[in-house]
Structure formats: C-alpha cells, structure tokens
Design an enzyme around this catalytic site. Sequence first.
Site, PDB file in Angstrom:
ATOM      1  CG  ASN A   1      -1.652   1.263   1.452  1.00 26.46           C
ATOM      2  OD1 ASN A   1      -1.803   2.064   0.529  1.00 26.46           O
ATOM      3  ND2 ASN A   1      -2.149   1.476   2.670  1.00 26.46           N
TER       4      ASN A   1
ATOM      5  CE  LYS B   1       0.118   3.390   4.758  1.00 34.83           C
ATOM      6  NZ  LYS B   1       0.181   3.510   6.196  1.00 34.83           N
TER       7      LYS B   1
ATOM      8  CD  GLU C   1      -3.304  -2.396   7.422  1.00 43.33           C
ATOM      9  OE1 GLU C   1      -2.192  -2.596   6.942  1.00 43.33           O
ATOM     10  OE2 GLU C   1      -3.984  -1.393   7.163  1.00 43.33           O
TER      11      GLU C   1
ATOM     12  N   GLY D   1       2.671   2.325  10.766  1.00 47.07           N
ATOM     13  CA  GLY D   1       3.620   3.418  10.579  1.00 47.07           C
ATOM     14  C   GLY D   1       4.313   3.851  11.854  1.00 47.07           C
TER      15      GLY D   1
ATOM     16  CB  SER E   1       5.462  -1.669  11.841  1.00 44.67           C
ATOM     17  OG  SER E   1       5.009  -0.360  12.133  1.00 44.67           O
TER      18      SER E   1
HETATM   19  P1  PGA Z   1       3.020   0.389   7.580  1.00 44.13           P
HETATM   20  O1  PGA Z   1       1.548   0.599   6.965  1.00 44.13           O
HETATM   21  O2  PGA Z   1       3.519  -0.939   7.029  1.00 44.13           O
HETATM   22  O3  PGA Z   1       3.797   1.552   7.113  1.00 44.13           O
HETATM   23  O4  PGA Z   1       2.841   0.316   9.065  1.00 44.13           O
HETATM   24  C1  PGA Z   1       0.644  -0.470   6.811  1.00 44.13           C
HETATM   25  C2  PGA Z   1      -0.660   0.037   6.239  1.00 44.13           C
HETATM   26  O5  PGA Z   1      -1.095   1.134   6.636  1.00 44.13           O
HETATM   27  O6  PGA Z   1      -1.292  -0.614   5.375  1.00 44.13           O
END
Ligand code: PGA
Length: 229
Positions: A8, A10, A152, A158, A188
């Site tokens: 993802n 974002k 999640e 994050g 993460s």
């Molecule tokens: P992250 O995000 O791996 O940066 O924690 C995961 C997500 O929001 O899908």
Amino acid sequence: MIKLIAGNWKMFKGPTDTLAFFDSFEAPDGVDVVLCPPFVSLEAAVGEEWPIYAQNVHWSDEGAFTGEVSARMLVELGVQGTLVGHSERRLYFGETDDTVRLRAEAALAAGLGVIACVGETEAERETGETEAVLRRQVEVLPHNDSLVIAYEPVWAIGTGKTATPAMAEDAHAFIKSLHATRVLYGGSVKPENAAELLSQPSIDGALVGGASLDAASFSSLCQIAASLS
Ligand code: PGA
C-alpha cells in the site's frame, strides 16, 4: 497455501516513481503480489506484470461525487481490485463501517478484488474492546471469494510497533471465526519481522505500507513469503 503480499503506497509515488519502482522490483514464484499505487499512478502501473489495486473506490457507477472514483472506472483502466476501509480513511476521511460495506459491495459487483481493512485503536485494545471492534467491522463485510481481510491494529501502522506474532495470531483466528477468508496482517511489517509473523497459522499474508515503497525491501518481503508458502 500461497501467501499474499500487498503493498500500500498511500500518497507516495507519482507515475515516474511508479515506473522506477517496477524497473527494479522482482518477486519469485510461490507468492501472490498486489500493489496499490495512488489513483494518478494506476495507469502507469497496470502496464506492469503485477495485479494492481486502487486504495479506495466509490459505491456509485458515476455521479456528483467530487474527488471520488468508481469501480467501473477502475475496471476500464485494467485495475484488478481495491483496498477499502483503511484506518487512515476511517480516521481522516470519515469512513464508517457502513461506507466500507458499500464500497466493498460495489467493487465486488464490478468484478474487482477487495482487501478490506479492519483493526482496533490503542485505546480500544487497552479497554479490552478489540474483539467487539473487530466483530463490528468484520460483520458488515460481504462474504465473497474475491474479498480478503487485512487485520491492521491502528497502533501498529507506521509506528514501528508490531503486534507480537501471538497477538496477531489471536486476532486473525478470531476474524476467521467470523468470516472464512484469507486474512493479511498489516502494521510495520518489514523484512526483519516478516518471517515470524507470516509463519503463524492464521496469517495468510501481509499488507505493507512503508516497506513496500522500496523495491529491494518489498522484493525481499516477497521472497520471505514465498519461502514460507
Ligand atoms: P506500515 O503501513 O507498514 O507503514 O505500518 C501499513 C498500512 O497502513 O497498510
């Protein structure tokens, strides 16, 4: 079972950075890979060999919904699926369980795959509400072979904090007791912690944010997943 690793991105990577990523990204056989670029980069990405998902979709075919994109438009572009209900949508853009359901239903009806995101906040976990929250979020989701759930925990996204494999396994087993589908873990995930998480019996893959932006680290996540499938 083959693991699914979804990246993802974002609000990162315009079309130029998207093409640069695919220049160096490699994945072995034995893992399903999906990438979710921002809307403006979908067209560049669908020319590559990997299934491409959007990060969101509206439930109407068309209409006066400024800033939204319909499932039919995604299909026309060659996009194969979409995320729905990401916690950032729920937190910053007023997404509710009801709108998540509408988006998932419309995407599935148009023939798109869906990765529906669920997860509790830190406060909800601390007050013992994790299962109630997951039940509420999961129960609205349609039962369909093309729908995958991503668990999640919001406090792990994050932040560098990861659920322990045992915590994640418990939540996944609970979700699967409500909805028999593949369940991905997100929050993460990176090459250093992926093997431990992905070897849990109820963890069928990962939804990866930060570590999916770098082709080398996303390639190594895919290799780890393939070695465990
Ligand atoms: P992250 O995000 O791996 O940066 O924690 C995961 C997500 O929001 O899908």
